[in-house]
Each structure stands twice: as structure tokens, then as C-alpha cells.
Write a protein that holds these residues in place. Sequence first.
Motif, PDB file in Angstrom:
ATOM      1  N   ARG A 164       0.805  -1.222   0.000  1.00 21.98           N
ATOM      2  CA  ARG A 164       0.000   0.000   0.000  1.00 21.98           C
ATOM      3  C   ARG A 164       0.842   1.278   0.000  1.00 21.98           C
ATOM      4  NH1 ARG A 164      -2.323  -3.892   2.778  1.00 21.98           N
ATOM      5  NH2 ARG A 164      -4.526  -4.334   2.490  1.00 21.98           N
ATOM      6  N   ASP A 165       1.882   1.300   0.814  1.00 20.62           N
ATOM      7  CA  ASP A 165       2.659   2.528   1.000  1.00 20.62           C
ATOM      8  C   ASP A 165       3.430   2.951  -0.246  1.00 20.62           C
ATOM      9  OD1 ASP A 165       1.756   2.635   3.603  1.00 20.62           O
ATOM     10  OD2 ASP A 165       3.534   1.635   4.414  1.00 20.62           O
ATOM     11  N   THR A 166       3.766   2.015  -1.089  1.00 19.65           N
ATOM     12  CA  THR A 166       4.565   2.313  -2.277  1.00 19.65           C
ATOM     13  C   THR A 166       3.836   1.908  -3.562  1.00 19.65           C
ATOM     14  OG1 THR A 166       5.672   0.177  -2.045  1.00 19.65           O
ATOM     15  CG2 THR A 166       6.763   2.080  -1.044  1.00 19.65           C
TER      16      THR A 166
END
Length: 78
Positions: free
Chosen positions: A52-54
Motif C-alpha cells: 500500500r505505502d509504495t
Amino acid sequence: MLQSLITLSDQDIELVITAVQQWCTRNHRDIDSNEGHRALTLAIDLVQNSARDTLLHNMTERLGPRAGQMDAETSGAS
């Protein structure tokens, strides 16, 4: 593809849609194009595997900024 979206939380669906829209905008691709569909499928897969973060970064790495142009070249279109 849409069945996979059903398994995601509302927050993850929003994340996927936002990332795909951003990727399509940056790469001048229509979300309804083959490249847009491929980006959507990849984004869903990445979110399901906790990226999700990247997400946008990973999409760009895997799809490349010239994905649509390469498809056109390999199919003989210019």
C-alpha cells in the motif's frame, strides 16, 4: 478483476483507484485502455499483497512509463 475489488476494504479500493488514475494521468493513458486495465489489475494485486505505502512507485516500476508505447510497437501500430 472487479471480483477482486469486492474483497478489498473501502479504503483499499480508494487507494487503488487513486493510484491507477495517477498512473494513467502521468503516462497519458485512458483508464479504459488496455494499459489502464493492466494498471488496475496490478494495483489490486499489489494492495492484496500489502504494498500500500509504495503502490504508485511499484506500479511505475512494473508497468514502466512507456507501457502503452511498447504495446503499440509490438503490435505493429505507431
